[in-house]
Write a protein that holds these residues in place. Structure first.
Motif, PDB file in Angstrom:
ATOM      1  N   MET A 138      43.496  32.250 -20.202  1.00  0.00           N
ATOM      2  CA  MET A 138      42.682  31.049 -20.378  1.00  0.00           C
ATOM      3  C   MET A 138      41.908  31.109 -21.694  1.00  0.00           C
ATOM      4  O   MET A 138      41.849  30.140 -22.453  1.00  0.00           O
ATOM      5  CB  MET A 138      41.722  30.912 -19.202  1.00  0.00           C
ATOM      6  CG  MET A 138      40.865  29.669 -19.221  1.00  0.00           C
ATOM      7  SD  MET A 138      39.772  29.601 -17.773  1.00  0.00           S
ATOM      8  CE  MET A 138      38.712  31.032 -18.101  1.00  0.00           C
ATOM      9  N   GLY A 139      41.319  32.271 -21.978  1.00  0.00           N
ATOM     10  CA  GLY A 139      40.560  32.419 -23.215  1.00  0.00           C
ATOM     11  C   GLY A 139      41.424  32.307 -24.454  1.00  0.00           C
ATOM     12  O   GLY A 139      41.023  31.699 -25.459  1.00  0.00           O
ATOM     13  N   LEU A 140      42.617  32.889 -24.403  1.00  0.00           N
ATOM     14  CA  LEU A 140      43.527  32.807 -25.558  1.00  0.00           C
ATOM     15  C   LEU A 140      43.967  31.369 -25.824  1.00  0.00           C
ATOM     16  O   LEU A 140      43.992  30.915 -26.981  1.00  0.00           O
ATOM     17  CB  LEU A 140      44.744  33.703 -25.316  1.00  0.00           C
ATOM     18  CG  LEU A 140      44.493  35.207 -25.358  1.00  0.00           C
ATOM     19  CD1 LEU A 140      45.734  35.973 -24.910  1.00  0.00           C
ATOM     20  CD2 LEU A 140      44.086  35.645 -26.768  1.00  0.00           C
ATOM     21  N   MET A 141      44.311  30.645 -24.774  1.00  0.00           N
ATOM     22  CA  MET A 141      44.775  29.270 -24.964  1.00  0.00           C
ATOM     23  C   MET A 141      43.630  28.345 -25.367  1.00  0.00           C
ATOM     24  O   MET A 141      43.840  27.387 -26.114  1.00  0.00           O
ATOM     25  CB  MET A 141      45.449  28.764 -23.687  1.00  0.00           C
ATOM     26  CG  MET A 141      46.744  29.480 -23.338  1.00  0.00           C
ATOM     27  SD  MET A 141      47.877  29.664 -24.750  1.00  0.00           S
ATOM     28  CE  MET A 141      48.094  27.955 -25.258  1.00  0.00           C
ATOM     29  N   PHE A 142      42.428  28.622 -24.898  1.00  0.00           N
ATOM     30  CA  PHE A 142      41.271  27.839 -25.328  1.00  0.00           C
ATOM     31  C   PHE A 142      41.094  27.974 -26.839  1.00  0.00           C
ATOM     32  O   PHE A 142      40.869  26.977 -27.546  1.00  0.00           O
ATOM     33  CB  PHE A 142      40.018  28.321 -24.602  1.00  0.00           C
ATOM     34  CG  PHE A 142      38.794  27.496 -24.864  1.00  0.00           C
ATOM     35  CD1 PHE A 142      38.454  26.458 -24.018  1.00  0.00           C
ATOM     36  CD2 PHE A 142      37.974  27.756 -25.953  1.00  0.00           C
ATOM     37  CE1 PHE A 142      37.320  25.686 -24.253  1.00  0.00           C
ATOM     38  CE2 PHE A 142      36.853  27.003 -26.200  1.00  0.00           C
ATOM     39  CZ  PHE A 142      36.516  25.958 -25.351  1.00  0.00           C
ATOM     40  N   ASN A 143      41.199  29.204 -27.336  1.00  0.00           N
ATOM     41  CA  ASN A 143      41.081  29.423 -28.778  1.00  0.00           C
ATOM     42  C   ASN A 143      42.251  28.805 -29.533  1.00  0.00           C
ATOM     43  O   ASN A 143      42.085  28.344 -30.667  1.00  0.00           O
ATOM     44  CB  ASN A 143      40.984  30.917 -29.073  1.00  0.00           C
ATOM     45  CG  ASN A 143      39.573  31.449 -28.948  1.00  0.00           C
ATOM     46  OD1 ASN A 143      38.812  31.477 -29.914  1.00  0.00           O
ATOM     47  ND2 ASN A 143      39.207  31.862 -27.738  1.00  0.00           N
ATOM     48  N   ALA A 144      43.436  28.818 -28.916  1.00  0.00           N
ATOM     49  CA  ALA A 144      44.595  28.206 -29.572  1.00  0.00           C
ATOM     50  C   ALA A 144      44.358  26.716 -29.805  1.00  0.00           C
ATOM     51  O   ALA A 144      44.749  26.176 -30.852  1.00  0.00           O
ATOM     52  CB  ALA A 144      45.845  28.428 -28.724  1.00  0.00           C
ATOM     53  N   ILE A 145      43.728  26.041 -28.847  1.00  0.00           N
ATOM     54  CA  ILE A 145      43.406  24.614 -29.019  1.00  0.00           C
ATOM     55  C   ILE A 145      42.520  24.424 -30.238  1.00  0.00           C
ATOM     56  O   ILE A 145      42.791  23.596 -31.115  1.00  0.00           O
ATOM     57  CB  ILE A 145      42.705  24.066 -27.757  1.00  0.00           C
ATOM     58  CG1 ILE A 145      43.635  24.098 -26.549  1.00  0.00           C
ATOM     59  CG2 ILE A 145      42.211  22.638 -27.998  1.00  0.00           C
ATOM     60  CD1 ILE A 145      42.939  23.756 -25.247  1.00  0.00           C
ATOM     61  N   TRP A 146      41.448  25.196 -30.290  1.00  0.00           N
ATOM     62  CA  TRP A 146      40.467  25.032 -31.363  1.00  0.00           C
ATOM     63  C   TRP A 146      41.038  25.411 -32.732  1.00  0.00           C
ATOM     64  O   TRP A 146      40.864  24.679 -33.717  1.00  0.00           O
ATOM     65  CB  TRP A 146      39.233  25.884 -31.048  1.00  0.00           C
ATOM     66  CG  TRP A 146      38.152  25.855 -32.078  1.00  0.00           C
ATOM     67  CD1 TRP A 146      37.737  26.890 -32.857  1.00  0.00           C
ATOM     68  CD2 TRP A 146      37.328  24.740 -32.437  1.00  0.00           C
ATOM     69  NE1 TRP A 146      36.714  26.500 -33.669  1.00  0.00           N
ATOM     70  CE2 TRP A 146      36.436  25.188 -33.442  1.00  0.00           C
ATOM     71  CE3 TRP A 146      37.260  23.421 -32.006  1.00  0.00           C
ATOM     72  CZ2 TRP A 146      35.486  24.342 -34.014  1.00  0.00           C
ATOM     73  CZ3 TRP A 146      36.307  22.572 -32.580  1.00  0.00           C
ATOM     74  CH2 TRP A 146      35.438  23.038 -33.574  1.00  0.00           C
ATOM     75  N   LEU A 147      41.731  26.546 -32.804  1.00  0.00           N
ATOM     76  CA  LEU A 147      42.266  26.993 -34.091  1.00  0.00           C
ATOM     77  C   LEU A 147      43.362  26.077 -34.602  1.00  0.00           C
ATOM     78  O   LEU A 147      43.478  25.840 -35.816  1.00  0.00           O
ATOM     79  CB  LEU A 147      42.788  28.432 -33.955  1.00  0.00           C
ATOM     80  CG  LEU A 147      41.719  29.488 -33.643  1.00  0.00           C
ATOM     81  CD1 LEU A 147      42.358  30.862 -33.454  1.00  0.00           C
ATOM     82  CD2 LEU A 147      40.663  29.539 -34.745  1.00  0.00           C
ATOM     83  N   TYR A 148      44.172  25.524 -33.697  1.00  0.00           N
ATOM     84  CA  TYR A 148      45.203  24.570 -34.130  1.00  0.00           C
ATOM     85  C   TYR A 148      44.555  23.299 -34.656  1.00  0.00           C
ATOM     86  O   TYR A 148      45.008  22.732 -35.663  1.00  0.00           O
ATOM     87  CB  TYR A 148      46.133  24.249 -32.959  1.00  0.00           C
ATOM     88  CG  TYR A 148      47.320  23.388 -33.353  1.00  0.00           C
ATOM     89  CD1 TYR A 148      48.460  23.955 -33.905  1.00  0.00           C
ATOM     90  CD2 TYR A 148      47.285  22.005 -33.168  1.00  0.00           C
ATOM     91  CE1 TYR A 148      49.545  23.163 -34.274  1.00  0.00           C
ATOM     92  CE2 TYR A 148      48.362  21.201 -33.536  1.00  0.00           C
ATOM     93  CZ  TYR A 148      49.482  21.791 -34.084  1.00  0.00           C
ATOM     94  OH  TYR A 148      50.554  21.004 -34.453  1.00  0.00           O
ATOM     95  N   ALA A 149      43.490  22.852 -33.990  1.00  0.00           N
ATOM     96  CA  ALA A 149      42.779  21.657 -34.465  1.00  0.00           C
ATOM     97  C   ALA A 149      42.187  21.891 -35.846  1.00  0.00           C
ATOM     98  O   ALA A 149      42.231  21.002 -36.712  1.00  0.00           O
ATOM     99  CB  ALA A 149      41.691  21.272 -33.472  1.00  0.00           C
ATOM    100  N   LEU A 150      41.653  23.086 -36.070  1.00  0.00           N
ATOM    101  CA  LEU A 150      41.114  23.409 -37.392  1.00  0.00           C
ATOM    102  C   LEU A 150      42.216  23.428 -38.445  1.00  0.00           C
ATOM    103  O   LEU A 150      42.067  22.884 -39.546  1.00  0.00           O
ATOM    104  CB  LEU A 150      40.415  24.773 -37.351  1.00  0.00           C
ATOM    105  CG  LEU A 150      39.066  24.861 -36.638  1.00  0.00           C
ATOM    106  CD1 LEU A 150      38.594  26.311 -36.608  1.00  0.00           C
ATOM    107  CD2 LEU A 150      38.027  23.983 -37.328  1.00  0.00           C
ATOM    108  N   LYS A 151      43.334  24.063 -38.108  1.00  0.00           N
ATOM    109  CA  LYS A 151      44.435  24.195 -39.060  1.00  0.00           C
ATOM    110  C   LYS A 151      45.000  22.845 -39.455  1.00  0.00           C
ATOM    111  O   LYS A 151      45.335  22.613 -40.635  1.00  0.00           O
ATOM    112  CB  LYS A 151      45.535  25.073 -38.462  1.00  0.00           C
ATOM    113  CG  LYS A 151      46.744  25.250 -39.357  1.00  0.00           C
ATOM    114  CD  LYS A 151      47.813  26.108 -38.690  1.00  0.00           C
ATOM    115  CE  LYS A 151      49.048  26.237 -39.575  1.00  0.00           C
ATOM    116  NZ  LYS A 151      50.102  27.063 -38.932  1.00  0.00           N
ATOM    117  N   LYS A 152      45.121  21.935 -38.495  1.00  0.00           N
ATOM    118  CA  LYS A 152      45.745  20.639 -38.751  1.00  0.00           C
ATOM    119  C   LYS A 152      44.755  19.577 -39.216  1.00  0.00           C
ATOM    120  O   LYS A 152      45.149  18.437 -39.465  1.00  0.00           O
ATOM    121  CB  LYS A 152      46.455  20.150 -37.486  1.00  0.00           C
ATOM    122  CG  LYS A 152      47.665  20.993 -37.115  1.00  0.00           C
ATOM    123  CD  LYS A 152      48.718  20.933 -38.218  1.00  0.00           C
ATOM    124  CE  LYS A 152      49.950  21.741 -37.851  1.00  0.00           C
ATOM    125  NZ  LYS A 152      50.984  21.685 -38.931  1.00  0.00           N
ATOM    126  N   GLY A 153      43.488  19.920 -39.345  1.00  0.00           N
ATOM    127  CA  GLY A 153      42.509  18.958 -39.823  1.00  0.00           C
ATOM    128  C   GLY A 153      42.165  17.879 -38.813  1.00  0.00           C
ATOM    129  O   GLY A 153      41.875  16.742 -39.188  1.00  0.00           O
TER     130      GLY A 153
END
Length: 230
Positions: A138-153
């Motif tokens: 759960m923690g890894l996928m939560f961070n994946a959401i946020w980091l992908y949003a940052l990467k894609k602007g």
């Protein structure tokens, strides 16, 4: 079928309202299902058996319920806070969120496993590892959401970069603590539950009081915004 009707996984769309509504529904169902793990104890002899003792023997179920309820509550609050910053999405972003929700829906089951076997010597480690593994995923996928949003602007351009950095650092600590708990499970499983409790306490602490949005360019920063309180 024309090419325009095909699914474009990288096509960006404005707004995340449907994603948030769907996610809120999953959270509501998962957190409600937790209580189903708390069953009324059966007394072999209702006239002589002690209900109080039977309830006390159910302490692993109470502990797992409390941990999971707080974890899901905090995760929902942080998910809600995250999407105050995110304004756009695409198909891949939606799939990452779906994978995150998969672990949310797994929480009632892993909670049941922990409550059932936490007090049974031969299965304590496996039950705790399964629970901690769910938290780690759960923690890894939560961070994946946020980091992908940052990467894609996908973040609102008017958001304060310092607030974004604070959130990123805070979110990354979740998988670190849950990962440590998962590893420690195989050494001494009670300590892993203590680490989970430490993670809960950390995420209950309010984040630094930074303004969410940058001030308009026409207005200078005041002293409060230059030196936010911590």
């Amino acid at each position: 079928m024309s090419q325009n009707n095909h699914l474009h996984p990288l096509r960006t769309t404005e707004g995340t309202q449907r994603l948030e509504t769907f996610s809120d529904g999953i959270f509501a169902i998962a957190i409600t299902l937790l209580v189903l793990n708390l069953t009324v104890p059966k007394l072999a002899d209702p006239l002589n058996d002690s209900l109080l003792k039977s309830l006390i023997r159910m302490w692993p179920h109470y502990l797992s319920f409390l941990l999971s309820f707080i974890v899901l509550g905090i995760t929902w609050a942080n998910h809600h806070e995250m999407f105050r910053f995110i304004r756009r999405s695409n198909h891949i972003f939606l799939l990452i969120n779906i994978l995150f929700l998969m672990f949310i829906t797994l929480m009632p089951f892993s909670t049941s496993i922990l409550g059932q076997f936490l007090n049974e010597g031969g299965n304590q480690v496996i039950a705790t590892a399964f629970y901690n593994g769910t938290l780690l995923g759960m923690g890894l996928m939560f961070n994946a959401i946020w980091l992908y949003a940052l990467k894609k602007g996908f973040i609102n351009e008017q958001c304060n970069p310092e607030a974004i950095q604070d959130m990123t650092r805070g979110y990354l600590l979740g998988p670190v603590l849950f990962g440590a708990a998962f590893i420690v499970t195989f050494v001494w499983h009670p300590v892993s539950l203590a680490i989970n409790t430490l993670a809960i306490v950390f995420f209950l602490i309010p984040s630094p009081n930074r303004p969410m949005y940058l001030p308009p360019l026409s207005e200078p920063l005041n002293s409060h915004q230059e030196h936010p309180s911590r």
